[in-house]
Design a protein around this motif. Structure first.
Motif, PDB file in Angstrom:
ATOM      1  N   GLU A  34       0.868  -1.100  -0.036  1.00 48.43           N
ATOM      2  CA  GLU A  34       0.033  -0.075   0.020  1.00 48.43           C
ATOM      3  C   GLU A  34       0.928   1.243   0.049  1.00 48.43           C
ATOM      4  OE1 GLU A  34      -3.170   2.044   2.770  1.00 48.43           O
ATOM      5  OE2 GLU A  34      -3.089  -0.069   2.897  1.00 48.43           O
ATOM      6  N   ASP A  35       1.660   1.319   1.072  1.00 47.34           N
ATOM      7  CA  ASP A  35       2.776   2.404   0.958  1.00 47.34           C
ATOM      8  C   ASP A  35       3.498   2.717  -0.290  1.00 47.34           C
ATOM      9  OD1 ASP A  35       2.050   2.982   3.581  1.00 47.34           O
ATOM     10  OD2 ASP A  35       3.773   2.162   4.327  1.00 47.34           O
ATOM     11  N   LEU A  36       3.974   1.372  -0.991  1.00 52.11           N
ATOM     12  CA  LEU A  36       4.594   1.519  -2.156  1.00 52.11           C
ATOM     13  C   LEU A  36       3.705   1.960  -3.649  1.00 52.11           C
ATOM     14  CD1 LEU A  36       6.775  -1.656  -1.673  1.00 52.11           C
ATOM     15  CD2 LEU A  36       7.593   0.855  -1.662  1.00 52.11           C
ATOM     16  N   GLY A  37       2.580   1.960  -3.101  1.00 55.82           N
ATOM     17  CA  GLY A  37       1.468   2.322  -4.187  1.00 55.82           C
ATOM     18  C   GLY A  37       0.985   1.166  -5.200  1.00 55.82           C
ATOM     19  N   TYR A  38       0.719   0.081  -4.715  1.00 59.68           N
ATOM     20  CA  TYR A  38       0.560  -1.063  -5.443  1.00 59.68           C
ATOM     21  C   TYR A  38      -0.699  -1.673  -4.582  1.00 59.68           C
ATOM     22  CZ  TYR A  38       4.840  -1.261  -7.726  1.00 59.68           C
ATOM     23  OH  TYR A  38       5.785  -0.666  -9.028  1.00 59.68           O
ATOM     24  N   ASP A  39      -1.882  -2.142  -5.508  1.00 60.92           N
ATOM     25  CA  ASP A  39      -3.148  -2.376  -4.913  1.00 60.92           C
ATOM     26  C   ASP A  39      -3.195  -4.123  -5.262  1.00 60.92           C
ATOM     27  OD1 ASP A  39      -3.853  -2.798  -7.794  1.00 60.92           O
ATOM     28  OD2 ASP A  39      -5.190  -1.162  -7.519  1.00 60.92           O
ATOM     29  N   SER A  40      -3.897  -4.731  -4.920  1.00 63.76           N
ATOM     30  CA  SER A  40      -4.383  -6.289  -4.958  1.00 63.76           C
ATOM     31  C   SER A  40      -4.042  -6.657  -6.533  1.00 63.76           C
ATOM     32  CB  SER A  40      -5.480  -6.755  -4.260  1.00 63.76           C
ATOM     33  OG  SER A  40      -6.710  -5.859  -4.907  1.00 63.76           O
ATOM     34  N   LEU A  41      -4.956  -5.728  -7.379  1.00 63.37           N
ATOM     35  CA  LEU A  41      -4.848  -6.007  -8.899  1.00 63.37           C
ATOM     36  C   LEU A  41      -3.424  -6.145  -9.101  1.00 63.37           C
ATOM     37  CD1 LEU A  41      -6.698  -6.597 -11.193  1.00 63.37           C
ATOM     38  CD2 LEU A  41      -6.850  -4.099 -11.588  1.00 63.37           C
ATOM     39  N   ALA A  42      -2.685  -5.006  -8.908  1.00 68.97           N
ATOM     40  CA  ALA A  42      -1.489  -5.143  -9.408  1.00 68.97           C
ATOM     41  C   ALA A  42      -0.521  -6.309  -8.897  1.00 68.97           C
ATOM     42  CB  ALA A  42      -0.699  -3.872  -8.777  1.00 68.97           C
ATOM     43  N   LEU A  43      -0.973  -6.712  -7.742  1.00 67.67           N
ATOM     44  CA  LEU A  43      -0.190  -7.861  -7.259  1.00 67.67           C
ATOM     45  C   LEU A  43      -0.606  -9.148  -7.725  1.00 67.67           C
ATOM     46  CD1 LEU A  43      -0.187  -7.368  -3.192  1.00 67.67           C
ATOM     47  CD2 LEU A  43       1.614  -6.757  -5.125  1.00 67.67           C
ATOM     48  N   LEU A  44      -1.868  -9.345  -8.286  1.00 65.44           N
ATOM     49  CA  LEU A  44      -2.339 -10.380  -8.888  1.00 65.44           C
ATOM     50  C   LEU A  44      -1.756 -10.526 -10.439  1.00 65.44           C
ATOM     51  CD1 LEU A  44      -6.349 -10.411  -8.201  1.00 65.44           C
ATOM     52  CD2 LEU A  44      -4.592 -12.062  -7.614  1.00 65.44           C
TER      53      LEU A  44
END
Length: 87
Positions: A34-44
């Motif tokens: 979250e602090d790095l600016g990545y959401d769950s969609l980006a992780l998927l």
């Protein structure tokens, strides 16, 4: 192909897929996504890219509980170790 997946591998794949290179500088192992600016969609998407590149299949929920880059790396390495072609 390597049997270990590291933070630098994750940074490369995040940059290729989701961008955000500036947030990936320095020691990010224990920073929250979250602090790095990545959401769950980006992780998927990142998990999908890693799966294609490393020949791994992840369950839909494999990355559901990851909060930091180190958590993500640990999940990938666990899959690498449990995959017959790698371990």
């Amino acid at each position: 192909m390597t049997d270990r997946f590291g933070i630098e591998d994750l940074k490369r794949i995040l940059r290729e897929g989701a961008g955000g290179a500036s947030e990936l500088e320095g020691d990010i192992q224990n920073a929250s996504f979250e602090d790095l600016g990545y959401d769950s969609l980006a992780l998927l998407e990142t998990g999908s890219r890693i799966g294609r590149e490393y020949g791994l299949e992840f369950e839909d929920t494999a990355f559901a509980d990851v909060e930091t880059p180190q958590d993500f790396v640990d999940v990938v390495n666990a899959h690498l170790l449990s995959t017959p072609a790698h371990g």
